[in-house]
Structures are given as C-alpha cells and as structure tokens.
Design a protein around this motif. Structure first.
Motif: not given
Length: 320
Positions: A291-316
């Motif tokens: 769980x620790x390794x899988x969740x670390x990879x998921x959050x650090x390499x995918x989830x956080x990245x996808x969140x920031x990518x979603x924010x980039x699509x929002x227009x100010x």
C-alpha cells in the motif's frame, strides 16, 4: 502642485547617501521625506522617466501630468527636488535607474513601494524589471493574494495570473489584506469564481478514474480480494470495470473534501491524509506490504500531477 522657483543658495553637501549617489559632479540633488539627500545625474532619470525628462530638461514649471507635492528649486548649477517618498524607496528606485545591479527587495511592502514610485513617475520600463521580485517563491507560497492584488493594480498580467494559481492553495476565504482596497470588487469576485471552478475541476478527479494510467489495475487496491470492496465498481482507461478496496475510496473522498477548499496537487500529498489511508490498509495482509509504495506512486506521480493539469485548464476570467 509642482513648482520651479528661484531660492536662496542651498548646501549641496550630500553626506547621507552612498555611492554612486554622492557624486561631486552630480547636477541634481534629491531630498527625501525623511531628510536624506542623493546627488544624482539627470541623464539617468530622464532616460528612465519621460515625465521627469520633460520636467528637468524643458524648464517647464508645470509638468504634465503635474506631481502633487513635488517641489523644484535651483541651487547654483544644481536642480533640487524634494520628494514625498522616503530614502529607502528612493534609493532602490535610483538603483534601478542606474546601470548597476538591481536592489534586493525582501518584502512585499518593499516591492509595492518601489512600484508605486515608478508608477508615479511613469517609469514603465523599470517596472518590468521589478516584476520578477514580486513573484518570488516565498511571496507566492505565503502571501499569494497580496501578490495578485499588487500585480493587478500595476498592470502586471503575467504575474497576476501566476499569483492567482497560488491563491487556490489557500482556503476559499482568506484573511483580509489591505491591497484589496486598490483593486475593483469585481476583480476579487472573479478571483473567487476562479477558485470555485478549480475546486470543481479537481474534485471531479476523485469520482472518475478514467484518467488513471494504463497500468493502474496492478495497484493493490484493485488487486486485493481480502479487503472489503466498495459497493460500486469503476471503469479504467483499459475499458474494463474493477472492484476497488473500500479504504482507497475513503482516501479519495477525503481528498475531495480538502480539494473543495484548497484545489491543488500539494494538499493530496499531505502525510496526515495519506497516513489515515495507510492505517486502514495495514489491517490487510495483502495490502500492508504494497500500500505505501503504490499509494506514494499514485499520489506523487499521477494524482497531484493530474490535479495541477486540471487547474491549468481553468480560465482566469479577469480583464487586464
């Protein structure tokens, strides 16, 4: 209003300023509000400020636009200007005018004071040199709303957009900052709308797993049959539908709650948020070692990245 008057001789001794503002061949003496003196060369100020150029070289007693509180006098071969600004701000602006290294601005108050003096004297070119100091990482991390308001006030669009992205890292309603007094209420309202749109965009990632990488089915929360599964199943990008361990769905629900308030990749990497998830996974003999390794990879390499990518699509949606 500005004045240009003959006056009794004044002392041009400049003992309170440092090089290069103590030049004996200077042709302009600047007095500040706190009684400091700077001996400078007009040429550098006239290049930096078209308004000062008209004032200093045309001999006009009524510069256009006029400067409230600015007084010019003559002392022999020297022109003397009395400013409303203090010595610290004046020296920093003069450092930008001269062809030397720019000063270090260590606080937002310093940056704002310099920008305001430059705005007053029409030094638009120099303002572009200051804007990098406004978006120092420490300022963006700790005081993004102040940075945004200052940038908008002085027409620094790129810096305002950068700061806006950092404002979403703080709660929706942050403490009042006095810089808001200098921007329209409509602009602040649109900034809050931007925050809300970012929340919606990022929260949607917690209920739709189609953005997961193609190998996501190998993660333990999809593989383990020993844990309690969530009642619903989720489709992944490989087109198949998978059962998911309940502890992982609980993690995503907690992530959704923090993203509503602070929509950014950083918040889902909070160790306390992850620790609750790992505590639940530790009760399973299958999940515990992976769980620790899988969740670390998921959050650090995918989830956080996808969140920031979603924010980039929002227009100010703010006009500059």
């Amino acid at each position: 209003m500005s004045q240009f008057v003959g006056a009794a001789p004044l002392s041009v001794e400049v003992s309170s300023s440092r090089a290069p503002f103590d030049a004996t061949d200077a042709d302009l003496i600047i007095h500040t509000s706190d009684h400091a003196k700077f001996a400078v060369h007009k040429i550098f100020l006239t290049v930096a400020s078209p308004l000062l150029k008209r004032l200093l070289l045309s001999g006009s007693s009524s510069p256009c636009p006029p400067f409230e509180g600015l007084v010019l006098t003559l002392d022999g071969d020297h022109a003397v200007i009395k400013l409303e600004e203090d010595a610290q701000t004046t020296e920093r602006v003069l450092q930008y005018c001269y062809p030397f290294s720019n000063p270090v601005l260590s606080s937002l108050n310093d940056v704002q004071a310099v920008l305001e003096m430059m705005r007053k004297f029409g030094m638009k070119g120099l303002m572009n040199k200051v804007k990098g100091s406004l978006v120092q990482q420490a300022f963006l991390d700790d005081q993004p709303l102040r940075v945004f308001a200052i940038a908008y006030r002085y027409g620094l669009e790129d810096e305002a957009r950068i700061a806006a992205k950092y404002t979403v890292r703080q709660p929706f309603f942050t403490p009042y900052v006095e810089e808001l007094e200098h921007i329209p209420a409509s602009v602040y309202h649109r900034l809050l709308q931007y925050h809300r749109k970012c929340s919606i965009a990022t929260c949607s990632l917690t209920a739709d797993f189609s953005w997961f990488p193609s190998f996501a089915s190998r993660w333990v929360w999809f593989q383990c049959d020993d844990c309690v599964h969530h009642p619903l199943s989720w489709p992944l990008s490989d087109g198949k539908i998978y059962e998911v361990n309940a502890w992982f769905i609980e993690f995503m629900e907690r992530a959704r709650n923090v993203l509503r308030e602070r929509p950014c990749g950083k918040v889902v990497a909070d160790p306390f948020l992850i620790a609750e998830c790992l505590e639940a996974a530790s009760g399973c003999v299958t999940c515990r070692p992976a769980a620790f390794l899988d969740l670390s990879v998921f959050v650090g390499e995918h989830f956080a990245v996808e969140i920031d990518r979603a924010i980039d699509t929002v227009e100010l949606d703010i006009p500059f």
